[in-house]
Enzyme design. Structure first.
Site, PDB file in Angstrom:
ATOM      1  N   GLY A  94     -10.946   5.565  -4.986  1.00 51.10           N
ATOM      2  CA  GLY A  94      -9.778   4.899  -4.412  1.00 51.10           C
ATOM      3  C   GLY A  94      -8.652   5.840  -4.082  1.00 51.10           C
ATOM      4  O   GLY A  94      -7.469   5.483  -4.210  1.00 51.10           O
ATOM      5  N   GLU A 116     -13.267   1.920  -8.247  1.00 47.25           N
ATOM      6  CA  GLU A 116     -12.405   3.022  -8.660  1.00 47.25           C
ATOM      7  C   GLU A 116     -12.247   2.986 -10.173  1.00 47.25           C
ATOM      8  O   GLU A 116     -12.002   1.922 -10.761  1.00 47.25           O
ATOM      9  CB  GLU A 116     -11.040   2.895  -7.969  1.00 47.25           C
ATOM     10  CG  GLU A 116      -9.905   3.676  -8.574  1.00 47.25           C
ATOM     11  CD  GLU A 116     -10.122   5.179  -8.575  1.00 47.25           C
ATOM     12  OE1 GLU A 116      -9.700   5.815  -9.554  1.00 47.25           O
ATOM     13  OE2 GLU A 116     -10.709   5.705  -7.607  1.00 47.25           O
ATOM     14  N   HIS A 358      20.190   4.440  16.205  1.00 44.55           N
ATOM     15  CA  HIS A 358      20.087   3.009  15.932  1.00 44.55           C
ATOM     16  C   HIS A 358      19.560   2.282  17.166  1.00 44.55           C
ATOM     17  O   HIS A 358      19.955   2.616  18.284  1.00 44.55           O
ATOM     18  CB  HIS A 358      21.459   2.453  15.550  1.00 44.55           C
ATOM     19  CG  HIS A 358      21.473   0.959  15.381  1.00 44.55           C
ATOM     20  ND1 HIS A 358      21.020   0.349  14.235  1.00 44.55           N
ATOM     21  CD2 HIS A 358      21.873  -0.023  16.231  1.00 44.55           C
ATOM     22  CE1 HIS A 358      21.147  -0.960  14.384  1.00 44.55           C
ATOM     23  NE2 HIS A 358      21.668  -1.215  15.585  1.00 44.55           N
TER      24      HIS A 358
END
Length: 386
Positions: A94, A116, A358
């Protein structure tokens, strides 16, 4: 494959323009100044050198119960060469590749399961980042098995029978393919390093100093063969460092640079850099942590990605940024600013006073820095003291 071919050919042209001779063959040390080269065709021969850089990279690490046959039990290279889309696949591991390739095949239509041994995906990364990342991506998988061991893999039949174990529970499932992604190990077995007086550490990686020098002063090593992190960007940087040292540069590059990590090709990206919160605490560093949730970012909300997070980690004594992470859209592109700020020794004020465009996701870094002083425009949260 087409892209790789084009890029490889491009490097070949650059090498030719810079008068670099390319020799194709398998090399191993005969002494500290001599190699034996076995070409693709013809007899082996000897090659002498004054300086040498080892950059042989790494190879996939096998699972003791799932040896690669490159047909049904695959490594990461095999996974990029499949000519069909399996109906079902088990991924063992994982980490980076488990998350990335699992996402790729699930998106193509494969029923992907993942096993995992640790507590979750990318379990060494700060939990607050991973929690968001895993929640967003877990719906891609048919099953996610954590704290789980693979105890047996039988590939004799058309399908592959795999036995799994979690605490006292054991069960078996059938899959069309098993993809083993347990990290990588250095590709040094063919080099005969002892002949050159080069030592390896307990994990098999070549020992180097801050200038990439091995135990033999004129032999250098870079990239995966020198240990974590096993990234191409780290190898490129170390290659330049070694080249500058060999060329006699008086002020070569510094090795202690923050190396960004990125998990991409997933439904939600994650990236981090520098000394993160958990690691910093383990080292005894007092930190201040700020987190800016993307639900307060106009750009993130407008593109439907409000579940992201930007996190900054500051040294509590100096106020300098020492680490940071982003989980969300284009996290891999955003992490570069955090890496530069760490490299430049920037403080929270330095970052917050830098005017950001922005509306953009990069503003989340500025606002996370503003939170250090409790003056974030779009979020009331303050820094977390540790």
């Amino acid at each position: 494959s087409k892209v790789v071919k084009e890029l490889t050919e491009g490097i070949g042209l650059l090498s030719k323009e810079r008068n670099i001779e390319t020799i194709r063959g398998m090399a191993s040390f005969l002494s500290e100044h001599e190699l034996e080269v076995k070409p693709e065709e013809g007899d082996p021969y000897r090659l002498e050198f004054e300086n040498l850089i080892i950059a042989t990279g790494s190879i996939p690490r096998e699972h003791p119960q799932a040896k690669f046959d490159h047909k049904k039990i695959l490594d990461s290279t095999d996974a990029l060469r499949l000519e069909d889309i399996p109906q079902s696949m088990l991924i063992i591991g994982g980490g980076f590749l488990g998350a990335e390739l699992g996402s790729v095949y699930a998106t193509l239509g494969t029923e992907v399961s993942l096993a995992e041994e640790g507590p979750g995906l990318l379990s060494w990364v700060d939990e607050d980042l991973v929690k968001i990342f895993q929640k967003e991506n877990e719906s891609l998988y048919r099953e996610l098995h954590f704290h789980t061991q693979v105890t047996e893999v039988n590939a004799d039949n058309e399908s592959i029978r795999v036995k799994l174990k979690k605490e006292d529970e054991e069960w078996g499932n059938d899959y069309d393919r098993v993809l083993v992604l347990l990290g990588r190990q250095p590709a040094t077995s063919h080099l005969n390093l002892k002949a050159a007086g080069i030592e390896k550490d307990d994990n098999g990686f070549i020992k180097v100093d801050e200038k990439q020098k091995t135990d033999s002063a004129h032999i250098y090593a870079i990239g995966d063969v020198t240990g974590e992190p096993l990234y191409a960007n780290k190898a490129t940087y170390e290659g330049r460092l070694a080249a500058e040292v060999i060329a006699g540069e008086e002020t070569p590059l510094l090795k202690s640079k923050p190396t960004p990590s990125v998990v991409a090709t997933t439904r939600m990206e994650m990236a981090w850099c520098g000394s993160m919160e958990d690691r910093a605490k383990e080292k005894g560093t007092k930190v201040r942590v700020t987190k800016f949730p993307w639900v307060a970012s106009g750009r993130a909300v407008s593109v439907g990605k409000a579940n992201g997070l930007t996190k900054l980690v500051f040294d509590a004594e100096t106020g300098k940024l020492i680490g940071g992470g982003v989980v969300g859209k284009k996290a891999g592109s955003l992490i570069s600013e955090i890496g530069l700020a760490i490299d430049m020794g920037a403080t929270a004020e330095d970052i917050s006073l830098s005017i950001h465009p922005h509306p953009t996701l990069s503003e989340t870094i500025m606002e996370a820095a503003e939170m250090y002083s409790g003056i974030s425009t779009h979020f009331e949260g303050k820094h977390k003291k540790e």
